[in-house]
Design an enzyme around this catalytic site. Structure first.
Site, short mmCIF file in Angstrom:
data_model
loop_
_atom_site.label_atom_id
_atom_site.label_comp_id
_atom_site.label_asym_id
_atom_site.label_seq_id
_atom_site.Cartn_x
_atom_site.Cartn_y
_atom_site.Cartn_z
N CYS A 111 0.85 -1.18 0.00
CA CYS A 111 0.00 0.00 0.00
C CYS A 111 0.89 1.23 0.00
CB CYS A 111 -0.88 -0.03 1.25
SG CYS A 111 -1.95 1.40 1.44
N HIS A 155 -9.39 -3.68 -1.44
CA HIS A 155 -8.33 -2.96 -0.70
C HIS A 155 -8.69 -1.47 -0.62
CE1 HIS A 155 -3.83 -2.14 0.05
NE2 HIS A 155 -4.37 -0.94 -0.13
N GLU A 156 -9.12 -0.90 -1.75
CA GLU A 156 -9.43 0.54 -1.77
C GLU A 156 -10.69 0.86 -0.96
OE1 GLU A 156 -7.00 2.21 -2.61
OE2 GLU A 156 -5.95 0.73 -3.82
N HIS A 159 -10.03 1.24 2.68
CA HIS A 159 -9.49 2.53 3.11
C HIS A 159 -10.60 3.49 3.53
CE1 HIS A 159 -5.18 2.40 2.48
NE2 HIS A 159 -5.31 1.92 1.26
CO CO Z 1 -3.75 1.05 0.12
#
Ligand code: CO
Length: 185
Positions: A111, A155-156, A159
């Site tokens: 990341c 993954h995004e 966030h």
């Molecule tokens: Co990331």
């Protein structure tokens, strides 16, 4: 101002754990400018000359909290078998369904916000359906993805909820396989 590697919010900053908020649609000029800036970062980061010139670390995705804006906007750009990469620039993405089967990248994840290597499988859903507003097409979309793209999208989206990839790693046994889990090369 351009986003560069220096300006990316790192996980040493507790703000990255904030929960972000959905954006109003259609996007305000401010949010549209943010989305375009994120798109430019990811695109330029994959161009060697620009990456060096502007201090960009190569990325396949970016979420607004990583640039200090706590709103639901993500950007994903992954290579496909076609010549053109697949680009998702999404507002208010929501996973509406996912497979029971899990998948993980063979080498683990990284990341832009995380400077320390965290080894281990990051287990995610192998297949997802996402409802979102497609900023480039300016319309609501339903996206079905599997494989690498599905991993990056999850993954995004994490966030936006203040979740980082290493939160998913089994600390007792980082490379433990789960039953029926797909390992993506
Ligand atoms: Co990331």
């Amino acid at each position: 101002m351009r986003i560069n590697y220096e300006t990316i919010v790192k996980d040493t900053d507790p703000k990255l754990r904030n929960k972000s908020k959905p954006v109003d649609l259609p996007l305000s000029p401010k949010h549209l400018a943010l989305a375009k800036k994120m798109l430019r970062y990811v695109k330029d980061s994959r161009d060697e000359d620009k990456a060096e010139k502007y201090n960009l670390r190569p990325a396949v995705g970016l979420a607004a909290p990583q640039v200090g804006e706590f709103v639901h906007i993500i950007m994903v750009m992954v290579d496909t078998e076609d010549q053109e990469p697949m680009i998702y620039l999404l507002a208010n993405p929501k996973i509406v369904s996912h497979s029971v089967q899990q998948a993980a990248l063979k080498g683990g994840e990284g990341c832009l916000s995380v400077e320390i290597v965290h080894e281990g499988f990051v287990k995610r859903a192998a297949r997802i359906t996402v409802r979102a507003y497609d900023i480039l097409a300016q319309q609501e979309v339903l996206i079905k993805e599997h494989g690498y793209a599905a991993i990056v999208i999850q993954h995004e989206i994490d966030h936006l909820n203040g979740i980082l990839f290493y939160d998913h790693i089994n600390t007792q046994d980082p490379w433990a396989l789960s039953e029926n889990m797909l390992v993506i090369e």
